[in-house]
Design a protein around this motif. Structure first.
Motif, PDB file in Angstrom:
ATOM      1  N   LYS A   1      28.325  32.366  29.136  1.00 41.13           N
ATOM      2  CA  LYS A   1      27.632  32.433  30.425  1.00 41.13           C
ATOM      3  C   LYS A   1      26.556  31.355  30.508  1.00 41.13           C
ATOM      4  O   LYS A   1      26.391  30.694  31.543  1.00 41.13           O
ATOM      5  CB  LYS A   1      27.003  33.807  30.625  1.00 41.13           C
ATOM      6  CG  LYS A   1      26.342  33.959  31.990  1.00 41.13           C
ATOM      7  CD  LYS A   1      25.417  35.136  32.066  1.00 41.13           C
ATOM      8  CE  LYS A   1      24.680  35.127  33.400  1.00 41.13           C
ATOM      9  NZ  LYS A   1      23.595  36.108  33.463  1.00 41.13           N
TER      10      LYS A   1
ATOM     11  N   GLN B   1      34.110  40.406  39.989  1.00 37.01           N
ATOM     12  CA  GLN B   1      33.557  39.332  39.183  1.00 37.01           C
ATOM     13  C   GLN B   1      32.486  38.565  39.923  1.00 37.01           C
ATOM     14  O   GLN B   1      31.825  37.730  39.355  1.00 37.01           O
ATOM     15  CB  GLN B   1      34.667  38.381  38.751  1.00 37.01           C
ATOM     16  CG  GLN B   1      35.664  39.055  37.847  1.00 37.01           C
ATOM     17  CD  GLN B   1      36.718  38.087  37.385  1.00 37.01           C
ATOM     18  OE1 GLN B   1      36.887  37.020  37.926  1.00 37.01           O
ATOM     19  NE2 GLN B   1      37.443  38.463  36.351  1.00 37.01           N
ATOM     20  N   THR B   2      32.340  38.801  41.226  1.00 35.83           N
ATOM     21  CA  THR B   2      31.303  38.132  41.986  1.00 35.83           C
ATOM     22  C   THR B   2      30.502  39.152  42.749  1.00 35.83           C
ATOM     23  O   THR B   2      30.978  40.222  43.084  1.00 35.83           O
ATOM     24  CB  THR B   2      31.910  37.137  42.990  1.00 35.83           C
ATOM     25  OG1 THR B   2      32.752  37.863  43.897  1.00 35.83           O
ATOM     26  CG2 THR B   2      32.725  36.074  42.287  1.00 35.83           C
TER      27      THR B   2
ATOM     28  N   LEU C   1      25.675  29.496  39.834  1.00 38.35           N
ATOM     29  CA  LEU C   1      26.530  30.509  39.211  1.00 38.35           C
ATOM     30  C   LEU C   1      25.934  31.884  39.482  1.00 38.35           C
ATOM     31  O   LEU C   1      24.809  32.167  39.081  1.00 38.35           O
ATOM     32  CB  LEU C   1      26.634  30.278  37.707  1.00 38.35           C
ATOM     33  CG  LEU C   1      27.642  31.175  36.977  1.00 38.35           C
ATOM     34  CD1 LEU C   1      29.065  30.685  37.223  1.00 38.35           C
ATOM     35  CD2 LEU C   1      27.362  31.234  35.481  1.00 38.35           C
ATOM     36  N   LYS C   2      26.690  32.720  40.177  1.00 38.48           N
ATOM     37  CA  LYS C   2      26.237  34.069  40.497  1.00 38.48           C
ATOM     38  C   LYS C   2      27.136  35.068  39.764  1.00 38.48           C
ATOM     39  O   LYS C   2      28.135  35.537  40.297  1.00 38.48           O
ATOM     40  CB  LYS C   2      26.287  34.315  42.001  1.00 38.48           C
ATOM     41  CG  LYS C   2      25.328  33.424  42.802  1.00 38.48           C
ATOM     42  CD  LYS C   2      25.369  33.758  44.285  1.00 38.48           C
ATOM     43  CE  LYS C   2      24.391  32.897  45.063  1.00 38.48           C
ATOM     44  NZ  LYS C   2      24.419  33.202  46.515  1.00 38.48           N
ATOM     45  N   ALA C   3      26.768  35.351  38.543  1.00 29.76           N
ATOM     46  CA  ALA C   3      27.542  36.287  37.727  1.00 29.76           C
ATOM     47  C   ALA C   3      26.596  37.043  36.814  1.00 29.76           C
ATOM     48  O   ALA C   3      25.610  36.492  36.326  1.00 29.76           O
ATOM     49  CB  ALA C   3      28.592  35.555  36.909  1.00 29.76           C
TER      50      ALA C   3
ATOM     51  N   SER D   1      32.682  32.850  40.293  1.00 28.18           N
ATOM     52  CA  SER D   1      31.246  33.128  40.257  1.00 28.18           C
ATOM     53  C   SER D   1      30.412  31.974  40.800  1.00 28.18           C
ATOM     54  O   SER D   1      29.198  32.102  40.928  1.00 28.18           O
ATOM     55  CB  SER D   1      30.809  33.421  38.810  1.00 28.18           C
ATOM     56  OG  SER D   1      31.538  34.506  38.270  1.00 28.18           O
TER      57      SER D   1
ATOM     58  N   ASP E   1      29.655  40.891  33.435  1.00 24.01           N
ATOM     59  CA  ASP E   1      30.981  40.375  33.778  1.00 24.01           C
ATOM     60  C   ASP E   1      31.622  39.672  32.577  1.00 24.01           C
ATOM     61  O   ASP E   1      32.820  39.818  32.317  1.00 24.01           O
ATOM     62  CB  ASP E   1      30.873  39.384  34.941  1.00 24.01           C
ATOM     63  CG  ASP E   1      30.403  40.036  36.225  1.00 24.01           C
ATOM     64  OD1 ASP E   1      30.691  41.229  36.405  1.00 24.01           O
ATOM     65  OD2 ASP E   1      29.748  39.365  37.037  1.00 24.01           O
TER      66      ASP E   1
END
Length: 439
Positions: free
Chosen positions: A269, A105-106, A288-290, A351, A294
């Motif tokens: 998102k 997820q990350t 937020l890094k997603a 994330s 995801d």
């Protein structure tokens, strides 16, 4: 970032401890099956001595192993492997099969030394009951005026009893400021009701004119909550923009309806991005890094769960009986409820990054369902008196399942805060304590 830190290797260690919500026997069986080892080797892993389960891992691979083991109920830690250290062949367990890339997820970047710093909640139901019952009584006696002070006392209790790395969080809002904001909101509501009774057309115009204010209120409420929250005497902040709030409040939901809800994962998102990317700790931005994928994978699994239980309930009602079908439908609803209740928090927190630091949430759907149902049942049979214990119980579980992945230390935030401008103070009077959150 130097090339040397890109080549950092990691190891997974285990001291025989289990996560809350799992029995020791259950975790032993899970670990035994995951590593495909004998009963004797499993017993050695649970002897209480810290053992290296796997070494020589990249950070991404270490996260995969960590996720699989925590799902099994084992309390494991990721640490940087000493360059001169060697692991005895008998100490390192057999290699468990890594999770497929789709489970990640990350997508964190290269990292230095990492330490998992868990949250803990130290409050108790009995202690909070005294605050809770006094808040209710004084709010009734003062015809609601004391509710602003009640909000502050509640938040101060939960913030102050939530600790990380030996320090508590702080809630700094003024009750008077909150009361002023609520009085303004009440005046607007009264004006609308009066207009709607006297002049219907004026009420419609009033409602339409209020629409552009919704994104502004969203931004101000998030900012109010942020700037009145602190950790180690460093305030949080929120710098989200009106245009971004307008997209989240109106544009993306409308597009989602027009596409028959196919954009639901993307809308979530975008909402998470708005909240995370606009947030600050001192002068440092959250991010937020997603990937969008995801979110679609997460909702896709939820859709499969819904379809599976829906089909099973339909067939049971048709061929077995209405009662059996209803039971299956109820179980399906609770399963889906727990999946989203735990999964959205895990996805969001997993994330989010703060500079080089990350976060992790390990909420379990079944445990969330059990706490929610048992809390609801006890609140009902005690005519609401169990409410303080229910809130403390959920807060403790959420804290126990949440951790910050600290790379290096947190001291650099203190240094950065010293250079922060003093413009923050003039914003503290804007009380829009509307509840708007990512999870």
């Amino acid at each position: 970032m130097t090339k040397e830190r890109y080549n950092e290797l990691y190891q997974i260690t285990f001291a025989g401890k289990t996560l809350e919500g799992f029995s020791n026997t259950e975790v032993r069986d899970n670990v035994k099956a995951l590593f495909r080892i004998s009963d004797e080797r499993t017993a050695r892993l649970f002897s209480g001595t810290r053992t290296t389960l796997k070494s020589g891992l990249s950070h991404n691979d270490a996260l995969v192993y960590h996720r699989r083991l925590t799902k099994a109920g084992a309390e494991v830690q990721i640490s940087v492997q000493p360059r001169t250290a060697t692991v005895a062949p008998q100490a390192e367990a057999s290699t468990p099969p890594p999770a497929p890339p789709a489970d990640r997820q990350t997508q964190p970047g290269p990292m230095g030394s990492q330490q998992e710093t868990p949250l803990e909640f130290t409050g108790s139901g009995r202690e909070y009951f005294g605050i809770w019952i006094v808040n209710i009584l004084l709010t009734i006696v003062t015809l609601g005026i004391y509710s602003a002070w009640a909000t502050v006392r509640n938040n101060q209790y939960f913030y102050g009893n939530t600790r990380m790395d030996g320090a508590s969080f702080q809630y700094l809002a003024s009750p008077v400021t909150i009361l002023k904001g609520r009085l303004i909101a009440l005046a607007v509501l009264v004006a609308y009701v009066v207009l709607s009774e006297m002049y219907v057309e004026a009420a419609v115009v009033f409602a339409i004119a209020f629409i552009p204010l919704v994104p502004w209120i969203m931004v101000r409420s998030l900012r109010f909550k942020a700037v009145n929250s602190a950790y180690r005497n460093i305030r949080f902040d929120f710098q989200g923009r009106y245009g971004e709030a307008f997209m989240v409040a109106f544009v993306w939901p409308v597009l989602n309806v027009l596409t028959l809800l196919l954009l639901t994962p993307l809308v979530m998102k975008k909402t998470h991005e708005f909240i995370a990317n606009g947030s600050r700790y001192g002068t440092t931005e959250f991010q937020l890094k997603a990937d969008t994928g995801d979110y679609y994978r997460f909702f896709g699994k939820g859709l499969l769960i819904a379809i599976g239980f829906g089909v099973a309930a339909f067939l049971a009602m048709r061929h077995v009986g209405f009662t059996v079908g209803s039971i299956i439908a109820a179980i399906g609803y609770l399963t889906l409820f727990g999946y989203f209740m735990a999964g959205i928090a895990n996805l969001f927190l997993g994330s989010v990054h703060l500079a080089s630091h990350g976060f992790e949430s390990r909420l379990q759907p079944l445990q969330m369902i059990w706490i929610y149902l048992s809390n609801s049942f006890l609140v009902v049979i005690t005519l609401g008196l169990f409410t303080p214990w229910a809130k403390v119980r959920m807060a403790r579980y959420r804290a126990d399942c949440t951790a910050m992945l600290v790379r290096g230390d947190l001291n650099h935030f203190v240094a950065a805060e010293q250079n922060r401008t003093s413009a923050l103070g003039q914003e503290l009077g804007d009380a829009f304590d509307v509840d708007f959150a990512a999870i």
